[in-house]
Write a protein that holds these residues in place. Structure first.
Motif, PDB file in Angstrom:
ATOM      1  N   MET A   9       9.235  -1.591  -4.000  1.00 53.11           N
ATOM      2  CA  MET A   9      10.161  -0.714  -3.397  1.00 53.11           C
ATOM      3  C   MET A   9       9.479   0.046  -2.351  1.00 53.11           C
ATOM      4  O   MET A   9       8.614   0.681  -2.527  1.00 53.11           O
ATOM      5  CB  MET A   9      10.821   0.111  -4.571  1.00 53.11           C
ATOM      6  CG  MET A   9      11.339  -0.641  -5.849  1.00 53.11           C
ATOM      7  SD  MET A   9      12.723  -1.836  -5.458  1.00 53.11           S
ATOM      8  CE  MET A   9      13.754  -0.517  -4.866  1.00 53.11           C
ATOM      9  N   ARG A  10      10.212   0.164  -1.177  1.00 53.89           N
ATOM     10  CA  ARG A  10       9.684   0.727  -0.161  1.00 53.89           C
ATOM     11  C   ARG A  10       9.772   2.446  -0.414  1.00 53.89           C
ATOM     12  O   ARG A  10      10.980   3.017  -0.868  1.00 53.89           O
ATOM     13  CB  ARG A  10      10.939   0.684   1.200  1.00 53.89           C
ATOM     14  CG  ARG A  10      10.614  -0.610   1.583  1.00 53.89           C
ATOM     15  CD  ARG A  10      11.582  -1.030   2.726  1.00 53.89           C
ATOM     16  NE  ARG A  10      11.470  -2.095   3.293  1.00 53.89           N
ATOM     17  CZ  ARG A  10      11.983  -2.462   4.415  1.00 53.89           C
ATOM     18  NH1 ARG A  10      12.923  -1.926   5.025  1.00 53.89           N
ATOM     19  NH2 ARG A  10      11.796  -4.077   4.981  1.00 53.89           N
ATOM     20  N   LYS A  11       8.644   3.103   0.202  1.00 48.66           N
ATOM     21  CA  LYS A  11       8.535   4.474   0.064  1.00 48.66           C
ATOM     22  C   LYS A  11       9.338   5.031   1.371  1.00 48.66           C
ATOM     23  O   LYS A  11       9.583   4.521   2.336  1.00 48.66           O
ATOM     24  CB  LYS A  11       7.091   5.087   0.140  1.00 48.66           C
ATOM     25  CG  LYS A  11       6.320   4.497  -1.291  1.00 48.66           C
ATOM     26  CD  LYS A  11       4.959   4.835  -1.245  1.00 48.66           C
ATOM     27  CE  LYS A  11       4.066   4.523  -2.369  1.00 48.66           C
ATOM     28  NZ  LYS A  11       2.856   4.854  -2.203  1.00 48.66           N
ATOM     29  N   PRO A  12       9.440   6.246   1.327  1.00 52.37           N
ATOM     30  CA  PRO A  12      10.159   6.988   2.679  1.00 52.37           C
ATOM     31  C   PRO A  12       8.987   6.697   3.806  1.00 52.37           C
ATOM     32  O   PRO A  12       9.503   6.739   4.829  1.00 52.37           O
ATOM     33  CB  PRO A  12      10.141   8.485   2.246  1.00 52.37           C
ATOM     34  CG  PRO A  12      10.406   8.378   0.816  1.00 52.37           C
ATOM     35  CD  PRO A  12       9.263   7.292   0.247  1.00 52.37           C
ATOM     36  N   ASN A  13       7.934   6.746   3.581  1.00 49.42           N
ATOM     37  CA  ASN A  13       7.060   6.519   4.990  1.00 49.42           C
ATOM     38  C   ASN A  13       6.792   4.956   5.215  1.00 49.42           C
ATOM     39  O   ASN A  13       6.032   4.697   6.074  1.00 49.42           O
ATOM     40  CB  ASN A  13       5.492   6.974   4.605  1.00 49.42           C
ATOM     41  CG  ASN A  13       4.963   6.255   3.408  1.00 49.42           C
ATOM     42  OD1 ASN A  13       5.437   5.659   2.615  1.00 49.42           O
ATOM     43  ND2 ASN A  13       3.645   6.429   3.545  1.00 49.42           N
ATOM     44  N   PHE A  14       7.900   4.107   4.715  1.00 51.43           N
ATOM     45  CA  PHE A  14       7.614   2.690   4.991  1.00 51.43           C
ATOM     46  C   PHE A  14       7.604   2.637   6.628  1.00 51.43           C
ATOM     47  O   PHE A  14       8.379   2.988   7.326  1.00 51.43           O
ATOM     48  CB  PHE A  14       8.718   1.822   4.289  1.00 51.43           C
ATOM     49  CG  PHE A  14       8.688   0.519   4.588  1.00 51.43           C
ATOM     50  CD1 PHE A  14       7.914  -0.214   3.663  1.00 51.43           C
ATOM     51  CD2 PHE A  14       9.355  -0.211   5.739  1.00 51.43           C
ATOM     52  CE1 PHE A  14       7.705  -1.695   3.944  1.00 51.43           C
ATOM     53  CE2 PHE A  14       9.072  -1.455   5.902  1.00 51.43           C
ATOM     54  CZ  PHE A  14       8.379  -2.266   4.900  1.00 51.43           C
ATOM     55  N   SER A  45      15.961  -1.966   0.637  1.00 56.14           N
ATOM     56  CA  SER A  45      15.240  -0.870  -0.201  1.00 56.14           C
ATOM     57  C   SER A  45      13.945  -1.487  -0.683  1.00 56.14           C
ATOM     58  O   SER A  45      12.931  -0.551  -1.260  1.00 56.14           O
ATOM     59  CB  SER A  45      16.227  -0.406  -1.570  1.00 56.14           C
ATOM     60  OG  SER A  45      16.218  -1.867  -2.146  1.00 56.14           O
ATOM     61  N   GLY A  46      13.749  -2.854  -0.449  1.00 56.74           N
ATOM     62  CA  GLY A  46      12.397  -3.683  -1.009  1.00 56.74           C
ATOM     63  C   GLY A  46      12.737  -4.891  -1.232  1.00 56.74           C
ATOM     64  O   GLY A  46      13.517  -5.660  -0.452  1.00 56.74           O
ATOM     65  N   GLY A  47      11.909  -5.509  -2.386  1.00 58.88           N
ATOM     66  CA  GLY A  47      12.114  -6.977  -2.363  1.00 58.88           C
ATOM     67  C   GLY A  47      11.285  -7.221  -3.671  1.00 58.88           C
ATOM     68  O   GLY A  47      10.736  -6.385  -4.410  1.00 58.88           O
ATOM     69  N   ALA A  48      11.065  -8.526  -3.876  1.00 62.66           N
ATOM     70  CA  ALA A  48      10.466  -8.984  -5.129  1.00 62.66           C
ATOM     71  C   ALA A  48       9.864 -10.217  -4.958  1.00 62.66           C
ATOM     72  O   ALA A  48      10.271 -11.027  -4.156  1.00 62.66           O
ATOM     73  CB  ALA A  48      11.432  -8.978  -6.396  1.00 62.66           C
ATOM     74  N   TYR A  71      -1.537  -0.628   2.486  1.00 64.27           N
ATOM     75  CA  TYR A  71      -0.986   0.324   3.571  1.00 64.27           C
ATOM     76  C   TYR A  71      -0.224   1.689   3.051  1.00 64.27           C
ATOM     77  O   TYR A  71      -0.115   2.553   3.541  1.00 64.27           O
ATOM     78  CB  TYR A  71       0.213  -0.143   4.687  1.00 64.27           C
ATOM     79  CG  TYR A  71      -0.436  -1.411   5.661  1.00 64.27           C
ATOM     80  CD1 TYR A  71      -0.038  -1.019   6.775  1.00 64.27           C
ATOM     81  CD2 TYR A  71      -1.332  -2.341   5.319  1.00 64.27           C
ATOM     82  CE1 TYR A  71      -0.600  -2.000   7.995  1.00 64.27           C
ATOM     83  CE2 TYR A  71      -1.778  -3.108   6.095  1.00 64.27           C
ATOM     84  CZ  TYR A  71      -1.307  -2.875   7.401  1.00 64.27           C
ATOM     85  OH  TYR A  71      -1.738  -3.854   8.351  1.00 64.27           O
ATOM     86  N   GLY A  72      -0.003   1.584   1.602  1.00 66.30           N
ATOM     87  CA  GLY A  72       0.558   2.799   0.932  1.00 66.30           C
ATOM     88  C   GLY A  72       2.196   2.804   1.175  1.00 66.30           C
ATOM     89  O   GLY A  72       2.720   3.954   1.138  1.00 66.30           O
TER      90      GLY A  72
END
Length: 84
Positions: A9-14, A45-48, A71-72
């Motif tokens: 799941m992506r963070k706000p800083n993606f 929002s992300g992936g799997a 990369y955080g």
């Protein structure tokens, strides 16, 4: 071999800069026979992805090398997945 579902799941800083290294990482896993499937969510929002590993510890070691982790830019959660 067990299967592990990895939710990323992506963070706000993606940053989009992590996408190419992440895809290269997944290509390496596929070539090594450790990746079954992967994909992003349509809402961005992300992936799997589904890993094949002998243990939770091995799956964690693999995910620890994922550029999304190094990369955080995303939160990665691993679930042992009992598929049928």
């Amino acid at each position: 071999m067990k299967r592990y579902l990895v939710m990323a799941m992506r963070k706000p800083n993606f940053s989009d800069e992590v996408i190419a290294p992440h895809l290269a990482f997944l290509d390496e896993l596929r070539a090594a026979g450790q990746l079954e499937m992967t994909g992003g969510f349509s809402d961005k929002s992300g992936g799997a992805y589904v890993l094949k590993a002998d243990s939770q510890e091995e799956a964690q070691a693999i995910v620890h090398r994922d550029p999304l982790t190094t990369y955080g830019s995303s939160t990665l959660t691993i679930y042992e997945w009992n598929t049928r």
